[in-house]
Design a protein around this motif. Structure first.
Motif, PDB file in Angstrom:
ATOM      1  N   ALA A  71       0.810  -1.101  -0.222  1.00 50.56           N
ATOM      2  CA  ALA A  71       0.003  -0.033  -0.020  1.00 50.56           C
ATOM      3  C   ALA A  71       0.959   1.165   0.153  1.00 50.56           C
ATOM      4  O   ALA A  71       1.785   1.275   0.348  1.00 50.56           O
ATOM      5  CB  ALA A  71      -0.763  -0.078   1.089  1.00 50.56           C
ATOM      6  N   GLY A  72       0.309   2.327  -0.289  1.00 52.07           N
ATOM      7  CA  GLY A  72       0.828   3.545  -0.199  1.00 52.07           C
ATOM      8  C   GLY A  72       1.096   3.942   0.994  1.00 52.07           C
ATOM      9  O   GLY A  72       2.021   4.510   1.321  1.00 52.07           O
ATOM     10  N   VAL A  73      -0.023   3.904   2.007  1.00 54.89           N
ATOM     11  CA  VAL A  73       0.131   4.289   3.487  1.00 54.89           C
ATOM     12  C   VAL A  73      -0.735   3.140   4.076  1.00 54.89           C
ATOM     13  O   VAL A  73      -1.647   2.641   3.343  1.00 54.89           O
ATOM     14  CB  VAL A  73      -0.061   5.584   3.802  1.00 54.89           C
ATOM     15  N   TYR A  74      -0.473   2.715   5.364  1.00 55.45           N
ATOM     16  CA  TYR A  74      -1.293   1.959   6.225  1.00 55.45           C
ATOM     17  C   TYR A  74      -1.627   2.970   7.446  1.00 55.45           C
ATOM     18  O   TYR A  74      -0.827   3.490   8.233  1.00 55.45           O
ATOM     19  CB  TYR A  74      -0.625   0.973   6.745  1.00 55.45           C
ATOM     20  N   ILE A  75      -2.996   2.948   7.631  1.00 57.31           N
ATOM     21  CA  ILE A  75      -3.628   3.840   8.751  1.00 57.31           C
ATOM     22  C   ILE A  75      -4.230   3.058   9.467  1.00 57.31           C
ATOM     23  O   ILE A  75      -5.386   2.436   9.339  1.00 57.31           O
ATOM     24  CB  ILE A  75      -4.541   5.040   8.260  1.00 57.31           C
ATOM     25  N   GLY A  76      -3.755   3.095  10.822  1.00 58.11           N
ATOM     26  CA  GLY A  76      -4.417   1.927  11.838  1.00 58.11           C
ATOM     27  C   GLY A  76      -3.873   1.859  13.149  1.00 58.11           C
ATOM     28  O   GLY A  76      -2.741   2.422  13.300  1.00 58.11           O
TER      29      GLY A  76
ATOM     30  N   THR B 186       6.104   0.300   3.543  1.00 60.92           N
ATOM     31  CA  THR B 186       4.941   1.135   3.730  1.00 60.92           C
ATOM     32  C   THR B 186       4.711   2.112   4.920  1.00 60.92           C
ATOM     33  O   THR B 186       5.036   1.652   6.044  1.00 60.92           O
ATOM     34  CB  THR B 186       3.600   0.240   3.561  1.00 60.92           C
ATOM     35  N   PRO B 187       4.634   3.272   4.884  1.00 65.58           N
ATOM     36  CA  PRO B 187       4.570   4.240   5.918  1.00 65.58           C
ATOM     37  C   PRO B 187       3.307   3.855   6.667  1.00 65.58           C
ATOM     38  O   PRO B 187       2.450   3.548   6.177  1.00 65.58           O
ATOM     39  CB  PRO B 187       4.553   5.613   5.276  1.00 65.58           C
ATOM     40  N   VAL B 188       3.469   4.284   8.025  1.00 68.62           N
ATOM     41  CA  VAL B 188       2.319   3.956   8.925  1.00 68.62           C
ATOM     42  C   VAL B 188       1.780   5.197   9.604  1.00 68.62           C
ATOM     43  O   VAL B 188       2.881   6.135  10.207  1.00 68.62           O
ATOM     44  CB  VAL B 188       2.785   3.033   9.992  1.00 68.62           C
TER      45      VAL B 188
ATOM     46  N   CYS C 102       3.465  11.340   3.435  1.00 65.43           N
ATOM     47  CA  CYS C 102       3.935  10.283   3.248  1.00 65.43           C
ATOM     48  C   CYS C 102       3.920   9.858   1.712  1.00 65.43           C
ATOM     49  O   CYS C 102       5.050   9.520   1.302  1.00 65.43           O
ATOM     50  CB  CYS C 102       3.181   8.976   4.131  1.00 65.43           C
ATOM     51  N   LEU C 103       3.094   9.958   1.210  1.00 61.22           N
ATOM     52  CA  LEU C 103       2.586   9.883  -0.243  1.00 61.22           C
ATOM     53  C   LEU C 103       3.618  10.863  -1.115  1.00 61.22           C
ATOM     54  O   LEU C 103       4.382  10.045  -2.128  1.00 61.22           O
ATOM     55  CB  LEU C 103       1.312   9.849  -0.947  1.00 61.22           C
TER      56      LEU C 103
ATOM     57  N   VAL D 198      13.934   3.774   2.948  1.00 63.66           N
ATOM     58  CA  VAL D 198      14.529   4.015   4.401  1.00 63.66           C
ATOM     59  C   VAL D 198      13.832   3.033   5.186  1.00 63.66           C
ATOM     60  O   VAL D 198      14.347   2.255   5.969  1.00 63.66           O
ATOM     61  CB  VAL D 198      14.234   5.488   4.754  1.00 63.66           C
ATOM     62  N   LEU D 199      12.479   2.776   5.130  1.00 64.82           N
ATOM     63  CA  LEU D 199      11.773   1.975   6.066  1.00 64.82           C
ATOM     64  C   LEU D 199      12.214   0.591   5.682  1.00 64.82           C
ATOM     65  O   LEU D 199      11.879  -0.153   6.795  1.00 64.82           O
ATOM     66  CB  LEU D 199      10.064   2.359   5.731  1.00 64.82           C
ATOM     67  N   SER D 200      12.208   0.212   4.387  1.00 69.90           N
ATOM     68  CA  SER D 200      12.402  -1.240   4.090  1.00 69.90           C
ATOM     69  C   SER D 200      13.881  -1.763   4.583  1.00 69.90           C
ATOM     70  O   SER D 200      14.143  -2.496   5.175  1.00 69.90           O
ATOM     71  CB  SER D 200      12.651  -1.436   2.495  1.00 69.90           C
TER      72      SER D 200
END
Length: 442
Positions: free
Chosen positions: A334-339, A353-355, A398-399, A408-410
């Protein structure tokens, strides 16, 4: 959703043991593999792979369902009577289930055998050793070389489950003399009763492995621990190309964001604010930022909420009928996860994926942001409607950072995957020590 996915590949090859040594007999406590929750399933299965690869053989398990509430198994007399009645009943499954339900209901009326406070630990432990309580648990612990307690997010508040995990650790180590470790977990010790228990039990254990830094720092005054990472970091998402052609409800080849639930809805209920309206408003805002919004329900509580959101907005919903491997693929691409779901955030991180975090029933989502190097604080899951503009702005940021942020996140996720192996250090050490020949004497 029809999704025949390619098999999820672990970051570390789980098919090749790290040690060629005899197996250590392991009792795995708090096994969640059969729980109706993506994250609980994923982390328990991954932890078992780690144990196997480190030289352990999981011969006994104590599932989470065994630890939650009083059962007939807790009391030998009731367990014996229930078993005796079982033998006289027909083989019709319903009659056996009714018999079990009756004796479990009877057990609910008796005093709990799990200590209510630290001061009661020894009294209750002596009852176990005298075969007056928890016979099945004592037998499972005593028949193992090493007791591995999978703490996950279960150490918080003053609930029975939390006290049971510490009590099992105390029984295994102090009374049965078994190697005992508590791994793969966070600890929220703000409740004074649980804090006092932890201060006495943690120092007795052979190893304590937290899955994030905040818990380790909070316990550093009285607990020498290792900071590992959640076993679910073993998994990485498959590329979109390997499964996108089989998806009917949305188009993974086009940009999308995932919206998840929060564990707060289970622990705090929906008594304050019904979350459906907040999610509807949030998703409408997000549709202005991205082509598609996909609802991902990690548990039945989330699915109950999201079914109403799906009906209102016509959004795709990936629910509990989908295996967790599919959730890893979808969230991780996903482009972003919101949760506000810990393991769904890990699925996201594993794919870069950024959170944008929502709050959980403990501070674990803030701990996730700290360890993954992502900014901000979790949003209140009961105030989504009022916070929707700020959440949408965070998603937009984030997008806009795109592949640079994902890279960086990976990199960080790969480091977490390496640290996940720290959960089984004790197993590997025991296996190696057993395989090393002793001195030869003439």
């Amino acid at each position: 959703m029809q999704h025949e996915r390619a098999s999820t590949q672990p970051i570390h090859d789980a098919s090749s043991p790290r040690t060629q040594v005899p197996s250590v007999k392991v009792c795995l406590v708090n096994d969640n593999a059969n729980t109706r929750n993506w994250g609980a399933q994923a982390t328990s299965i991954a932890l078992c792979k780690l144990l196997h690869n480190a030289g352990g053989n999981v011969e006994r398990t104590l599932p989470a369902s065994r630890l939650d509430e009083k059962q007939s198994k807790d009391y030998p007399a009731i367990a014996y009577l229930g078993g005796h009645c079982d033998r006289w009943l027909s083989t019709w499954p319903m009659s056996r289930r009714l018999n079990s339900a009756f004796f479990n209901r009877l057990a609910q009326q008796l005093p709990d055998v799990v200590p209510a406070s630290w001061e009661d630990f020894d009294r209750q432990a002596l009852r176990v050793m005298q075969h007056k309580a928890l016979g099945d648990i004592r037998e499972a612990l005593g028949s193992s070389d090493l007791v591995v307690i999978n703490g996950e997010g279960c150490i918080y508040g003053n609930i029975r489950h939390s006290r049971m995990l510490f009590f099992i650790a105390y029984l295994a180590k102090h009374y049965l003399g078994r190697g005992t470790v508590m791994v793969n977990h966070s600890a929220d010790l703000r409740h004074p009763n649980l804090n006092r228990i932890a201060r006495h039990v943690y120092p007795l254990l052979d190893e304590v492995v937290f899955r994030e830094t905040d818990s380790a720092l909070a316990c550093s005054e009285f607990c020498s621990s290792t900071t590992g990472a959640d076993a679910a970091y073993l998994y990485v998402p498959a590329s979109v190309e390997s499964w996108s052609s089989r998806v009917e409800e949305f188009e993974p080849s086009r940009p999308y964001v995932c919206v998840g639930g929060s564990s707060s809805y289970l622990r705090r209920g929906e008594t304050q604010v019904k979350p459906v309206a907040g999610y509807v408003e949030l998703c409408r805002r997000l549709l202005a930022e991205c082509d598609q919004v996909v609802l991902v329900a990690a548990s039945w509580q989330d699915e109950h909420i999201f079914q109403a959101v799906k009906n209102e907005l016509g959004l795709p919903l990936i629910g509990m009928s989908s295996p967790f491997q599919q959730a890893i693929d979808v969230i991780g691409n996903a482009g972003v996860y919101i949760g506000g779901r810990w393991h769904s955030a890990i699925f996201a991180h594993a794919g870069g994926t950024p959170v944008v975090a929502l709050g959980a029933y403990t501070p674990k989502m803030q701990a996730f942001l700290h360890d993954s190097g992502q900014p901000g604080t979790p949003f209140d899951p009961f105030e989504l409607a009022t916070q929707a503009p700020q959440i949408a702005a965070r998603v937009r940021d984030c997008l806009e950072q795109g592949d640079r942020l994902r890279a960086v996140l990976s990199d960080g996720a790969r480091e977490c995957a390496r640290r996940a192996w720290l959960n089984v250090n004790c197993v590997e050490k025991m296996a190696i020590s057993r395989s090393t020949p002793g001195p030869e004497f003439p």
